[in-house]
Design a protein around this motif. Structure first.
Motif, PDB file in Angstrom:
ATOM      1  N   VAL A  91      47.670  38.463  30.665  1.00  0.00           N
ATOM      2  CA  VAL A  91      48.748  37.639  31.233  1.00  0.00           C
ATOM      3  C   VAL A  91      48.981  36.382  30.399  1.00  0.00           C
ATOM      4  N   GLY A 103      46.941  34.024  29.522  1.00  0.00           N
ATOM      5  CA  GLY A 103      46.345  32.810  30.067  1.00  0.00           C
ATOM      6  C   GLY A 103      45.861  31.865  28.987  1.00  0.00           C
ATOM      7  N   LEU A 162      43.806  38.923  39.381  1.00  0.00           N
ATOM      8  CA  LEU A 162      45.026  38.268  38.905  1.00  0.00           C
ATOM      9  C   LEU A 162      45.365  37.056  39.755  1.00  0.00           C
ATOM     10  N   VAL A 163      45.111  37.152  41.058  1.00  0.00           N
ATOM     11  CA  VAL A 163      45.328  35.995  41.937  1.00  0.00           C
ATOM     12  C   VAL A 163      44.384  34.858  41.556  1.00  0.00           C
ATOM     13  N   ARG A 204      45.776  33.174  38.470  1.00  0.00           N
ATOM     14  CA  ARG A 204      46.934  32.328  38.785  1.00  0.00           C
ATOM     15  C   ARG A 204      46.517  31.050  39.487  1.00  0.00           C
ATOM     16  N   GLU A 205      45.555  31.141  40.392  1.00  0.00           N
ATOM     17  CA  GLU A 205      45.078  29.940  41.086  1.00  0.00           C
ATOM     18  C   GLU A 205      44.397  28.984  40.114  1.00  0.00           C
ATOM     19  N   LEU A 259      44.966  28.701  36.818  1.00  0.00           N
ATOM     20  CA  LEU A 259      45.975  28.080  35.959  1.00  0.00           C
ATOM     21  C   LEU A 259      46.793  27.056  36.739  1.00  0.00           C
ATOM     22  N   ALA A 260      47.079  27.346  38.020  1.00  0.00           N
ATOM     23  CA  ALA A 260      47.810  26.378  38.842  1.00  0.00           C
ATOM     24  C   ALA A 260      46.981  25.122  39.079  1.00  0.00           C
TER      25      ALA A 260
END
Length: 259
Positions: free
Chosen positions: A142, A144, A243-244, A247-248, A250-251
């Motif tokens: 993704v 990252g 994947l979640v 995303r968390e 990176l957020a």
């Protein structure tokens, strides 16, 4: 005189590049993938220098007037703190698979199976290495690592060089995000762990109803077989939750840097 003038003009740019590389290098030391033991130091330094040139091309960086002074040392410490914080947030998320592997491995009876982790050079559960490798591959798939580099460059807009001290709210956010590791690890292990828990309850009831039954001869092979089958069935859902987690992470890194 022209050669002397060129030398005097290039030295501040070199000091500015070294000053910028502190934050980038600290982030690469603490971040996953970049901070792996298998990544040579020369590669990290080269990447830090390349990204440093990009930062100097897009931002106005003024090197310290005096190299050996208290203000310069504090500025370097602030730069290193920002870089380490950005990489540490991602490293926190990458600890969730290790927690999940501990929960699943103990229930399956393979918690004693350890091997050397190529990421950090320490001994870790074999199942945890499998989860960690899958999370790393998903992180790279993704982009990252590119998102991390982009956030490092954007951090110079919000936190300029020499004024990059992190506030109490940002440090509090890092501490609270540490609790997400336990939540993510338990949720990642929930499908397989719950099934193994039900199996252990059944084996416990059988051992109470038939005391002559050899618990280890029946329970350990059953737990291992059910665990392997459950992992094969639940891994698509576990991959989606990985994947979640990415995303968390990176957020959280973006909130730490950009607010």
């Amino acid at each position: 005189m022209s050669v002397l003038g060129f030398g005097l003009s290039i030295e501040p740019q070199l000091w500015a590049l070294v000053f910028v590389m502190v934050r980038i290098g600290a982030a690469f030391i603490a971040a996953p993938v970049f901070g792996a033991v298998s990544v040579p130091v020369m590669v990290r330094v080269t990447l830090s220098g390349a990204i440093g040139f990009l930062v100097l091309a897009t931002h106005q960086v003024v090197p310290p007037a005096q190299v050996f002074s208290a203000a310069t040392i504090l500025a370097i410490a602030a730069e290193a703190l920002v870089g380490l914080a950005m990489g540490f947030v991602l490293q926190i998320a990458f600890a969730a698979p290790m927690l999940a592997s501990e929960v699943i491995g103990i229930s399956m009876g393979i918690g004693f199976a350890n091997a050397i982790d190529p990421q950090n050079g320490r001994s870790s559960p074999a199942l945890g290495q499998f989860f960690s490798i899958m999370l790393t591959l998903l992180f790279l798939s993704v982009n990252g690592h590119l998102v991390l580099v982009e956030m490092i460059v954007k951090s110079y807009d919000v936190m300029p060089v020499g004024a990059a001290w992190m506030g109490a709210e940002q440090l509090k956010g890092i501490a609270f995000f540490g609790g997400y590791t336990f939540l993510a690890g338990l949720l990642l292990a929930l499908p397989v762990g719950f099934l193994l828990l039900c199996l252990n309850l059944v084996v416990g009831m059988l051992s109470r109803s038939a005391p002559a039954l050899n618990l280890f001869a029946v329970g350990l092979p059953a737990s291992l077989a059910v665990g392997v089958i459950a992992l094969a069935m639940a891994f698509p859902a576990m991959g989606d939750y990985m994947l979640v987690i990415i995303r968390e992470a990176l957020a959280a890194t973006q909130n730490l840097v950009l607010g």
